[in-house]
Design an enzyme around this catalytic site. Sequence first.
Site, mmCIF file in Angstrom:
data_model
loop_
_atom_site.group_PDB
_atom_site.id
_atom_site.type_symbol
_atom_site.label_atom_id
_atom_site.label_comp_id
_atom_site.label_asym_id
_atom_site.label_seq_id
_atom_site.Cartn_x
_atom_site.Cartn_y
_atom_site.Cartn_z
ATOM 1 N NE ARG A 1 -22.972 20.466 -16.887
ATOM 2 C CZ ARG A 1 -21.746 21.038 -16.521
ATOM 3 N NH1 ARG A 1 -20.945 21.771 -17.152
ATOM 4 N NH2 ARG A 1 -21.542 21.182 -14.874
ATOM 5 C CB SER B 1 -14.523 15.678 -8.764
ATOM 6 O OG SER B 1 -14.109 15.008 -10.084
ATOM 7 N N GLY C 1 -26.438 19.441 -12.423
ATOM 8 C CA GLY C 1 -27.135 18.831 -11.294
ATOM 9 C C GLY C 1 -26.597 19.641 -10.133
ATOM 10 C CD GLU D 1 -20.695 10.213 -16.747
ATOM 11 O OE1 GLU D 1 -21.829 11.131 -16.833
ATOM 12 O OE2 GLU D 1 -19.819 10.486 -16.067
ATOM 13 C CB ALA D 2 -17.939 11.942 -23.659
ATOM 14 C CG ASN D 3 -17.093 12.845 -17.795
ATOM 15 O OD1 ASN D 3 -16.420 11.416 -17.632
ATOM 16 N ND2 ASN D 3 -18.285 13.297 -17.163
ATOM 17 C CG ASP E 1 -12.445 12.851 -7.643
ATOM 18 O OD1 ASP E 1 -12.077 13.275 -8.786
ATOM 19 O OD2 ASP E 1 -13.184 12.486 -6.947
#
Length: 547
Positions: free
Chosen positions: A511, A68, A505, A374-376, A282
């Site tokens: 983080r 990714s 993870g 998600e914020a990402n 990706d």
Amino acid sequence: MADVVSNVKKVGLEKYPRQGPRNIQYGTAGFRTRAEDLDYVLYRVGLLAVLRSKSKGGAAIGLMITASHNPEPDNGVKLIDPFGEMLQQRWEKFATRLANASDTELDSALLEIVEAESISWETQALVCVGQDTRPSSPGLAQAAVTGIRTMGGKVNDYGIVTTPMLHYFVACINNIGSAYSEPTEDGYFKKIITAFKKLRGDKPENGKYVPSVMFDGANGVGAMKLEAGLLHLHDSLQVQLYNNGTGQLNYKCGADYIKVQQCAPVGVPQKSNARCVSVDGDADRIVYYYIDTHDKFHLLDGDRIATLIAGYLMELIKKSDLGLQLGLVQTAYANGSSTSYISKTLKVPVACVPTGVKHLHHKAMEYDIGVYFEANGHGTVTFSDFATRCICSAAEDLSLPADQLHATETLATLMDVINQTVGDAISDMLIVETVLHARGWSIEDWEATYTDLPNRQLKVVVKDRRVIETTDAERVCVTPAGLQDQINMLVKNFPNGRSFVRPSGTEDIVRVYAEADTQASADRLALQVASVVHQLAGGIGSPPVPE
């Protein structure tokens, strides 16, 4: 069966012996580490994919080779279940056990899974294999294919594809509902772009909306595949492709870089107020950004995308008068302003879950229509079977009032633009463009719906990330003792302050997220929390310092 398992062990020992004593764990992102350490893991995941397919009565299973948004030297692999969803959590444990078994234990580890899941050896198995553009991917794909075939499984090798495409193909092959079509790249683009163009009509421009975007492909598979999609888009949307594979993957470009660094990518020309899209390596994450006339960078991340889509869907649901329940799912990383806007202005129910797509996706499926991002920038929209039947039936009811019929027809067509299996940057881009076009908005209009609280993310390298345990959807730290108390005390010193910490993870880092009333305050809060984490959670190296 005994002969097959014996041969599997022999081939593994000869071609893909386990390397070193270090264990590897299957998580939300699958297995992910340095590419040179993954040959034996891919061989074993190929074996596991065959067993998973057999356990599901021969249904197709996906095997995607990608890391990714990680740097180019990394790689990874994850399995995709029959509905196009993430691998069932129970099987994550099987994956970890199999990957970490010694070479001499490989046969017994396989037989344990067969027995635990009551797998019939006579059942056929089909595994769909895809890979991203990393130099290491072809060799790793060969290791996986060797494992699949040695185990007696059939392979559908799709070569280089986006991760969301492979999820989509798996769902298509298993014929999950009428929402899917041909399990091919051409079938994928025909479905989502035909629906997109239908929603757009014969007028690409509307109000302040201009049908043109600048696309940062992170030098990954996204730009390569979107180039093929442009053949279907024609003049409905003009897309200028940048970072299309000529540079280093994810290096100073892509959605993750932009989100974390909060700056524009290299490789994309700066044009005032131009609507820009950035995806990851990706193409399962997407964020928008623009540079204003004063050369200031503006980010519109997953929170912004979620609120834009949810607001539009809420309007359509009300006009359709179908009584469907809409819900929006976020993580602790969601900006506090977005949560307030969603719940108080849009009046959409909001749920918060732990970080990880599997958590968001499962929660979203509890609603008739679930929006999760998600914020990402990783997210999509899900429709329950009940909602799908209601919408499709109403869209064919010509006795409905014109406004109600138009709303249901729009919902029905939107479902064809959306890849419901997983976050899909290309599909999500088309949804965003659909909403902006319908509203006649520029990117500045979109941003003006609410004001983000300034935020900052930091990483703290620690000896063992497992010392950090959290609860309340990762918003509260349980261990080490005293850390949450320290965070609470620091937060009180900043207006609109909020901060949380969570373990990575995939690597031994913690983080840190912080937000406050100003960017300077958010930066200070993040740094102070990171320093406390370094002190109490076994930080390695020097304590964090201001950049």
